[in-house]
Design a protein around this motif. Sequence first.
Motif, PDB file in Angstrom:
ATOM      1  N   ILE B 262       0.861  -1.175  -0.024  1.00 33.68           N
ATOM      2  CA  ILE B 262      -0.052   0.203  -0.016  1.00 33.68           C
ATOM      3  C   ILE B 262       0.950   1.245   0.112  1.00 33.68           C
ATOM      4  O   ILE B 262       1.872   1.503   0.683  1.00 33.68           O
ATOM      5  N   ARG B 263       0.518   2.370  -0.814  1.00 33.82           N
ATOM      6  CA  ARG B 263       1.185   3.495  -0.874  1.00 33.82           C
ATOM      7  C   ARG B 263       0.145   4.585  -0.684  1.00 33.82           C
ATOM      8  O   ARG B 263      -0.880   4.526  -0.983  1.00 33.82           O
ATOM      9  N   LEU B 264       0.740   5.541   0.175  1.00 30.16           N
ATOM     10  CA  LEU B 264      -0.190   6.568   0.713  1.00 30.16           C
ATOM     11  C   LEU B 264       0.326   7.962   0.530  1.00 30.16           C
ATOM     12  O   LEU B 264       1.633   8.257   0.654  1.00 30.16           O
ATOM     13  N   TYR B 265      -0.564   8.723  -0.281  1.00 31.60           N
ATOM     14  CA  TYR B 265       0.057  10.240  -0.538  1.00 31.60           C
ATOM     15  C   TYR B 265      -0.953  11.202   0.218  1.00 31.60           C
ATOM     16  O   TYR B 265      -2.148  10.997   0.269  1.00 31.60           O
ATOM     17  N   SER B 266      -0.496  12.352   0.782  1.00 32.35           N
ATOM     18  CA  SER B 266      -1.279  13.239   1.514  1.00 32.35           C
ATOM     19  C   SER B 266      -2.306  14.039   0.572  1.00 32.35           C
ATOM     20  O   SER B 266      -1.797  14.234  -0.538  1.00 32.35           O
ATOM     21  N   GLU B 271      -2.521  17.819  -6.321  1.00 32.96           N
ATOM     22  CA  GLU B 271      -2.196  18.558  -7.812  1.00 32.96           C
ATOM     23  C   GLU B 271      -1.083  17.496  -8.288  1.00 32.96           C
ATOM     24  O   GLU B 271      -1.126  17.470  -9.683  1.00 32.96           O
ATOM     25  N   ALA B 272      -0.192  17.003  -7.675  1.00 41.61           N
ATOM     26  CA  ALA B 272       0.776  16.313  -8.358  1.00 41.61           C
ATOM     27  C   ALA B 272       0.362  14.643  -8.622  1.00 41.61           C
ATOM     28  O   ALA B 272       1.193  13.967  -9.096  1.00 41.61           O
ATOM     29  N   LEU B 273      -0.764  14.345  -8.411  1.00 38.98           N
ATOM     30  CA  LEU B 273      -1.550  13.034  -8.494  1.00 38.98           C
ATOM     31  C   LEU B 273      -2.278  13.083  -9.908  1.00 38.98           C
ATOM     32  O   LEU B 273      -2.738  12.142 -10.060  1.00 38.98           O
ATOM     33  N   ARG B 296       3.772  12.431 -19.115  1.00 38.24           N
ATOM     34  CA  ARG B 296       2.622  13.041 -18.909  1.00 38.24           C
ATOM     35  C   ARG B 296       2.511  13.470 -17.569  1.00 38.24           C
ATOM     36  O   ARG B 296       1.701  14.696 -17.295  1.00 38.24           O
ATOM     37  N   PHE B 297       2.995  12.813 -16.552  1.00 39.09           N
ATOM     38  CA  PHE B 297       2.575  13.475 -15.123  1.00 39.09           C
ATOM     39  C   PHE B 297       4.001  13.559 -14.528  1.00 39.09           C
ATOM     40  O   PHE B 297       4.485  12.921 -13.650  1.00 39.09           O
ATOM     41  N   PRO B 298       4.862  14.798 -14.926  1.00 32.32           N
ATOM     42  CA  PRO B 298       5.940  14.847 -14.423  1.00 32.32           C
ATOM     43  C   PRO B 298       5.992  15.048 -12.679  1.00 32.32           C
ATOM     44  O   PRO B 298       7.208  14.722 -11.976  1.00 32.32           O
ATOM     45  N   ARG B 299       4.977  15.742 -12.206  1.00 32.08           N
ATOM     46  CA  ARG B 299       5.379  16.170 -10.918  1.00 32.08           C
ATOM     47  C   ARG B 299       5.148  15.016 -10.180  1.00 32.08           C
ATOM     48  O   ARG B 299       5.599  15.180  -8.719  1.00 32.08           O
ATOM     49  N   PHE B 300       4.636  13.884 -10.537  1.00 27.91           N
ATOM     50  CA  PHE B 300       4.287  12.800  -9.660  1.00 27.91           C
ATOM     51  C   PHE B 300       5.771  12.146  -9.134  1.00 27.91           C
ATOM     52  O   PHE B 300       5.693  11.647  -7.889  1.00 27.91           O
ATOM     53  N   ALA B 301       6.453  12.145  -9.910  1.00 30.43           N
ATOM     54  CA  ALA B 301       8.040  11.874  -9.487  1.00 30.43           C
ATOM     55  C   ALA B 301       8.614  12.436  -8.153  1.00 30.43           C
ATOM     56  O   ALA B 301       9.100  11.622  -7.065  1.00 30.43           O
ATOM     57  N   GLU B 302       8.166  13.818  -7.775  1.00 28.25           N
ATOM     58  CA  GLU B 302       8.550  14.409  -6.587  1.00 28.25           C
ATOM     59  C   GLU B 302       7.559  14.188  -5.469  1.00 28.25           C
ATOM     60  O   GLU B 302       7.953  14.475  -4.393  1.00 28.25           O
TER      61      GLU B 302
END
Lengths: 388, 340
Positions: B262-266, B271-273, B296-302
């Motif tokens: 399981i991965r969790l993002y706040s 927006e980065a998702l 396509r989703f560059p901000r996701f990496a950070e």
Amino acid sequence: MAEERRGSWFGFGFCGFGQALGSGRGRQVHSPEPLATPGPGADVCRVSASWSYTAVVTRGGQLQLSGAAGGAAGGCRDAWASEALLLVLRAGPAVGPGPELQAWAPDSALRGEPLWTHTLVPEAGQEDAAGGKPQARALPLLPGARAYVSPRPPFYRPLAPELRARRLELGGEHALLLDEAGQVFSWGQGRHGQLGHGTLEATPEPRLLEALQGLPMAEVAAGGWHSVCVSETGDIYVWGWNESGQLALPARSLAEDGKTVAREAGRPHEGDSNMRRTVGSEDGAPAPFIAIQPFPALLDLPQGAEAAQASCGSRHTAVVTRTGELYTWGWGKYGQLGHQDTTSLDRPRRVEYFVDKRLRVRAVSCGLWNTYVYAVEKQESGQPQPRV
Amino acid sequence: WEKLNTGPWQDVHKDWRRVYAFGCLLKATCLCDEPGNAPAVAEALRVCDMGLLMGAAIHGDVLLKVAAVLQAHLRSGKRPGAAQEQPSTKKARNTGVSVPDVASERPVPRLRCPSLQQFRKQFLAPGRPVILEGVVDQWPCMTKWSLEYLQEIAGCRTVPVEVGSRYTDEDWSQTLMTVNEFISKYLRDESSDVGYLAQHQLFDQIPELKRDISIPDYCCLGDGEEDQITINAWFGPRGTVSPLHQDPQQNFLVQVIGRKYIRLYSPQESEALYPHETHLLHNTSQVDVENPDLERFPRFAEAPFLSCVLSPGEVLFIPVRYWHYVRALDLSFSVSFWWS
């Protein structure tokens, strides 16, 4: 109206409320039967069927209801039946105020006062002069095409003037509009792909079906959750929900039940390569079963028959061809497909009754769970009939 | 049935659902005319389940009672089956399982039986995820549940199953089948299709199973009543994926059988998702978490995240609107509690 032999109406499907269907016996009619009401010799020009009752209008202006709602009235030009209300267009006097639109509660038996009325602006010669198409500009589109009537409030709904509407059909949760140039617009709920714009989003205002641009349409029909239109060249386009095979695309539920008679052995049927997609399709390989078709798909009838008119019930579809045959498919549990059984189909199948009786089908009007057909006896000379 | 399919499900008038439930009750009663006719009784049970799944409660939950009677009747007629494969033997087949390198990722904190105050102060109020250990040790499900047991208790019952790798795929669909069919088709053999008994209120449908679980004590810290807590079952083979999404309520995810990555993002990282823009999927991210398209989703990496492997006996607290991605590493059964 052009001079032609008078035909008669037939009905089949659900008649659990005793609505005019065949002889009115039993709750279902699986094969076409001549309509018993309003009576022999009645020249019925319009049939509008809701779920629990049917409204019939004769050329003499007589309106007759049968089923859960009863009653009769004169001086009627058109009627439109829905569970919530019955719309009646009463002819106005020759001089003076124009025709009157009346909305009745179906259980009022047309006695007393209508729920509300709306007097329309008289327009010169707007009804019969519609190019020999007496059903053009039919309810729920109002004469003048400036507005239409909805069974849910707000009842009176104006249409933008630039939408020169020729025909408007209301489905279960959506609406289709055909304009004078043959373009199709849709709006309403889109959860089952019935709007044809390629998404499942709702659209509040009429939106042009871009996938059909450049293909002038002659007819549109709206079912419970699906849409059908017929081009001027006789092609059929379908979109929306296909859970009962109402789009004539492979339906999972029919295959699993093993009840479909679609794949008949020995018949040289064209197979799934039939189902070509229109321009704009994103799909790659065809999926084995299609539950929802969110944009128009071209549908071929057997032997390349050309379509003339279409009508949709809740989950079934009926098409009249130019040579006077009737094809039906979709949900058949109440015999509404007219093939003498209650199987559902995900392929078009000809209603043999009319072929056997040497009748030429001219028009079809579907109720939610039943089907009404207008047919004339075949001419000996075999000359082509004008389209209804 | 047509009324049930008109409009959004939450807008369907309850009276239509009641009518549907009555229809199912009558139909089931007619089918039970011949008790000796096992297929008819099985069909009657299926009809009861349809009424339970799509209808609304009538006559003091009569459909539940009828279903229990029919189930008992069918069970007594069954001969004991051959020894069934236990979930533990399935774990041995680890070929093809890509277990993520969790050690290199920021872990979800773990606590053993924290007090109510500690949980509220450190995690519920600030909206921080945590894994609670030791909280469900005494729940009967931890020792009782196996494929065999589930088949015995619920084998003939009809349940909704999602077919397809994930619900954002084009060829994803939902279908109905009995628990027996689900287990034999999607859990026993390595099926080419993924079938997932997901997000289903199984314990409302089968009260016998509800006796094997309880409600985490920490739910009393919420505002709602206990009977407003939504309990869902999540039962599926190795490899089921729930794409990254958020829910509008607090969630306790109880792991009973198997492990889940399981991965969790706040919510602050929303927006980065890159959530979908459509109304239908606005709570779902467009990004494939374990194989992101960074062009396509560059901000996701950070975007920072927490992760864990949730094992049997552990409870993950997912704060309201916290984005979560779930992949089953083994044949898995989880129970989620949505509360406010």
